[in-house]
Design an enzyme around this catalytic site. Structure first.
Site, PDB file in Angstrom:
ATOM      1  N   SER A 219       0.822  -1.212   0.000  1.00 47.95           N
ATOM      2  CA  SER A 219       0.000   0.000   0.000  1.00 47.95           C
ATOM      3  C   SER A 219       0.857   1.265   0.000  1.00 47.95           C
ATOM      4  O   SER A 219       1.856   1.360   0.719  1.00 47.95           O
ATOM      5  CB  SER A 219      -0.900  -0.002   1.230  1.00 47.95           C
ATOM      6  OG  SER A 219      -1.645   1.193   1.280  1.00 47.95           O
TER       7      SER A 219
ATOM      8  N   GLY B 259      -3.361   3.883   1.078  1.00 44.60           N
ATOM      9  CA  GLY B 259      -4.080   3.920   2.341  1.00 44.60           C
ATOM     10  C   GLY B 259      -5.205   4.939   2.341  1.00 44.60           C
ATOM     11  O   GLY B 259      -5.005   6.101   1.979  1.00 44.60           O
TER      12      GLY B 259
ATOM     13  N   VAL C 147       4.594  10.883   3.631  1.00 47.57           N
ATOM     14  CA  VAL C 147       3.571  11.363   2.693  1.00 47.57           C
ATOM     15  C   VAL C 147       2.359  11.870   3.466  1.00 47.57           C
ATOM     16  O   VAL C 147       1.697  12.821   3.053  1.00 47.57           O
ATOM     17  CB  VAL C 147       3.190  10.236   1.698  1.00 47.57           C
ATOM     18  CG1 VAL C 147       1.965  10.609   0.872  1.00 47.57           C
ATOM     19  CG2 VAL C 147       4.378   9.915   0.796  1.00 47.57           C
TER      20      VAL C 147
ATOM     21  N   ASN D  65      -6.733  -0.695   1.715  1.00 48.73           N
ATOM     22  CA  ASN D  65      -5.954  -0.426   2.935  1.00 48.73           C
ATOM     23  C   ASN D  65      -6.560   0.782   3.646  1.00 48.73           C
ATOM     24  O   ASN D  65      -6.779   1.823   3.031  1.00 48.73           O
ATOM     25  CB  ASN D  65      -4.504  -0.155   2.507  1.00 48.73           C
ATOM     26  CG  ASN D  65      -3.584   0.194   3.660  1.00 48.73           C
ATOM     27  OD1 ASN D  65      -3.668   1.273   4.241  1.00 48.73           O
ATOM     28  ND2 ASN D  65      -2.685  -0.708   3.988  1.00 48.73           N
TER      29      ASN D  65
ATOM     30  N   CYS E  44      -1.049   4.047  13.022  1.00 52.37           N
ATOM     31  CA  CYS E  44      -1.613   5.403  13.013  1.00 52.37           C
ATOM     32  C   CYS E  44      -1.838   5.847  14.452  1.00 52.37           C
ATOM     33  O   CYS E  44      -2.189   5.026  15.312  1.00 52.37           O
ATOM     34  CB  CYS E  44      -2.971   5.421  12.318  1.00 52.37           C
ATOM     35  SG  CYS E  44      -3.089   4.337  10.916  1.00 52.37           S
TER      36      CYS E  44
ATOM     37  N   THR F 120       6.633   0.601   7.672  1.00 50.95           N
ATOM     38  CA  THR F 120       7.948   1.248   7.688  1.00 50.95           C
ATOM     39  C   THR F 120       8.486   1.424   9.115  1.00 50.95           C
ATOM     40  O   THR F 120       7.732   1.506  10.080  1.00 50.95           O
ATOM     41  CB  THR F 120       7.873   2.630   7.011  1.00 50.95           C
ATOM     42  OG1 THR F 120       6.826   3.374   7.619  1.00 50.95           O
ATOM     43  CG2 THR F 120       7.612   2.499   5.524  1.00 50.95           C
TER      44      THR F 120
ATOM     45  N   GLY G 199       7.133  -3.108  -3.043  1.00 49.98           N
ATOM     46  CA  GLY G 199       6.860  -1.751  -2.570  1.00 49.98           C
ATOM     47  C   GLY G 199       7.852  -0.759  -3.125  1.00 49.98           C
ATOM     48  O   GLY G 199       7.873  -0.465  -4.326  1.00 49.98           O
ATOM     49  N   THR G 200       8.729  -0.260  -2.254  1.00 48.00           N
ATOM     50  CA  THR G 200       9.723   0.740  -2.654  1.00 48.00           C
ATOM     51  C   THR G 200      10.537   0.281  -3.872  1.00 48.00           C
ATOM     52  O   THR G 200      10.931   1.109  -4.697  1.00 48.00           O
ATOM     53  CB  THR G 200      10.651   1.034  -1.452  1.00 48.00           C
ATOM     54  OG1 THR G 200       9.844   1.518  -0.371  1.00 48.00           O
ATOM     55  CG2 THR G 200      11.700   2.062  -1.792  1.00 48.00           C
TER      56      THR G 200
HETATM   57  C1  LIG Z   1       5.783   6.341  -0.145  1.00 48.67           C
HETATM   58  C2  LIG Z   1       5.184   5.275   0.735  1.00 48.67           C
HETATM   59  C3  LIG Z   1       3.841   5.365   1.126  1.00 48.67           C
HETATM   60  C4  LIG Z   1       3.269   4.382   1.944  1.00 48.67           C
HETATM   61  N1  LIG Z   1       1.954   4.475   2.276  1.00 48.67           N
HETATM   62  C5  LIG Z   1       1.373   3.484   3.017  1.00 48.67           C
HETATM   63  C6  LIG Z   1      -0.039   3.504   3.307  1.00 48.67           C
HETATM   64  O1  LIG Z   1      -0.764   4.408   2.867  1.00 48.67           O
HETATM   65  N2  LIG Z   1      -0.549   2.509   4.075  1.00 48.67           N
HETATM   66  C7  LIG Z   1       0.221   1.472   4.557  1.00 48.67           C
HETATM   67  O2  LIG Z   1      -0.291   0.563   5.232  1.00 48.67           O
HETATM   68  N3  LIG Z   1       1.556   1.401   4.266  1.00 48.67           N
HETATM   69  C8  LIG Z   1       2.133   2.379   3.516  1.00 48.67           C
HETATM   70  N4  LIG Z   1       3.476   2.313   3.204  1.00 48.67           N
HETATM   71  C9  LIG Z   1       4.273   1.167   3.694  1.00 48.67           C
HETATM   72  C10 LIG Z   1       4.430   0.091   2.604  1.00 48.67           C
HETATM   73  O3  LIG Z   1       3.180  -0.446   2.217  1.00 48.67           O
HETATM   74  C11 LIG Z   1       5.344  -1.071   3.094  1.00 48.67           C
HETATM   75  O4  LIG Z   1       4.742  -1.656   4.227  1.00 48.67           O
HETATM   76  C12 LIG Z   1       6.747  -0.607   3.452  1.00 48.67           C
HETATM   77  O5  LIG Z   1       7.185   0.414   2.594  1.00 48.67           O
HETATM   78  C13 LIG Z   1       7.781  -1.747   3.429  1.00 48.67           C
HETATM   79  O6  LIG Z   1       7.887  -2.317   2.142  1.00 48.67           O
HETATM   80  P1  LIG Z   1       8.970  -1.836   1.037  1.00 48.67           P
HETATM   81  O7  LIG Z   1      10.298  -1.738   1.739  1.00 48.67           O
HETATM   82  O8  LIG Z   1       8.957  -2.890  -0.017  1.00 48.67           O
HETATM   83  O9  LIG Z   1       8.483  -0.535   0.525  1.00 48.67           O
HETATM   84  C14 LIG Z   1       4.065   3.279   2.396  1.00 48.67           C
HETATM   85  C15 LIG Z   1       5.407   3.208   1.994  1.00 48.67           C
HETATM   86  C16 LIG Z   1       5.970   4.169   1.171  1.00 48.67           C
HETATM   87  C17 LIG Z   1       7.406   4.036   0.753  1.00 48.67           C
END
Ligand SMILES: Cc1cc2nc3c(=O)[nH]c(=O)nc-3n(C[C@H](O)[C@H](O)[C@H](O)COP(=O)(O)O)c2cc1C
Length: 302
Positions: free
Chosen positions: A20, A45, A70, A98, A128, A191, A263-264
């Site tokens: 997400s 989200g 963000v 989400n 949150c 994160t 994700g990233t």
């Molecule tokens: C720019 C950005 C926005 C994110 N927004 C959300 C979100 O809205 N809701 C959520 O549950 N996680 C959010 N996350 C967390 C990601 O879904 C994921 O759990 C986290 O980045 C770890 O995975 P990755 O290292 O592959 O990105 C966000 C991550 C990033 C980088």
């Protein structure tokens, strides 16, 4: 070869989903890869009311990752339910909605609204602040997680996946609390809270001062947590954190994840899904695996 995964009673054609907030509402990535290549995708989200998000800068680069704040920019759950989800329902892939709340009531209302859509699964982000309890994140206290999960379950007719925060002392205590509250599945990790300072100006790079760390730097933490949680609860897991290629997907599955989210890593390679799928097929052939389900949780500890 079978790559289908039954997750919370929903059949995914392959174990690959998106994380997400890194995939918008899908359309943003359509020019790079066919969304139907994914087993499913977790949308940005949603909050009860639309949000503009935090002021910029919202992203800071770090060694092997990024820090983001963000601030949950999104159009609100009703816009999603009435205008976005009906379009997404036409795609040949599952949508995971989400949701993030600041109060228990907000989560309940969102669960009800989303239950009346075609979303396959509801993913509840608990990283949150609970504004009525001093702003501490919901996901840091087991009793709060159990209570929130059991309340949301009463208003939710879709499978409920609780998305865990890694910013806790014992991830297994939180996972068990979600299980006791009636969660159908778990996703992890969100994160890791971090900070980057510009030494010349002495100011944090992010306007919000702190943000969430993601990308390959967090992967060993995520793998460790998925492994621990998989051994502590019976719930199926969506694993994520720093996936950059097909090898990393297999690593999460061996640790105990049934589905794995990109994700990233998509910011670096928006076409990663193709390499990931090729790698999985090749891995299954090399290791004589007929069914991808056979590797879930099959790490062989020393
Ligand atoms: C720019 C950005 C926005 C994110 N927004 C959300 C979100 O809205 N809701 C959520 O549950 N996680 C959010 N996350 C967390 C990601 O879904 C994921 O759990 C986290 O980045 C770890 O995975 P990755 O290292 O592959 O990105 C966000 C991550 C990033 C980088």
């Amino acid at each position: 070869m079978n790559t289908k995964i039954n997750f919370c009673g929903v059949e995914f054609k392959n174990p690959i989903v998106t994380a997400s907030g890194t995939f918008g509402f899908g359309a943003e990535y359509g020019q790079y890869a066919d969304i139907s290549e994914y087993g499913g995708f977790s949308a940005k989200g949603l909050t009860r009311q639309g949000r503009e998000g935090n002021p910029p800068p919202r992203i800071a680069e770090t060694p092997s990752g990024i820090l983001n704040s963000v601030g949950l920019q999104n159009p609100g759950v009703e816009v999603f339910a009435n205008y976005i989800m009906p379009e997404l329902a036409k795609l040949d892939t599952h949508v995971i909605a989400n949701m993030s709340g600041n109060t228990v009531e907000e989560y309940l209302e969102m669960a009800e609204i989303l239950s009346n859509t075609d979303t396959a699964i509801i993913e509840m982000n608990i990283s949150c602040p609970n504004v009525k309890q001093g702003g501490l994140a919901f996901g840091t206290d087991p009793a709060t997680v159990e209570h929130l999960t059991s309340e949301v379950k009463k208003h939710c007719s879709k499978p409920l996946v609780v998305k865990l925060s890694p910013n806790v002392t014992s991830i297994t205590d939180i996972a068990k609390a979600a299980e006791s509250g009636g969660a159908d599945g778990l996703s992890l990790i969100n994160t890791l809270l971090g900070m980057v300072i510009d030494v010349e100006s002495r100011k944090p790079i992010l306007a919000n001062n702190m943000g969430g760390l993601s990308g390959p730097c967090v992967r060993p933490v995520a793998i460790r947590m998925v492994h621990q949680v998989a051994n502590a609860v019976k719930l199926p897991i969506i694993g994520m954190g720093g996936v950059m290629n097909g090898r990393d997907v297999i690593e999460f599955m061996l640790a105990g994840a049934s589905l794995v989210a990109l994700g990233t890593g998509l910011f670096v390679n928006p076409k990663m899904i193709y390499e990931v799928k090729d790698y999985i097929s090749d891995y299954m052939i090399r290791h004589n695996i007929d069914d991808i389900n056979d590797i879930i949780g099959k790490v062989e500890l020393n």
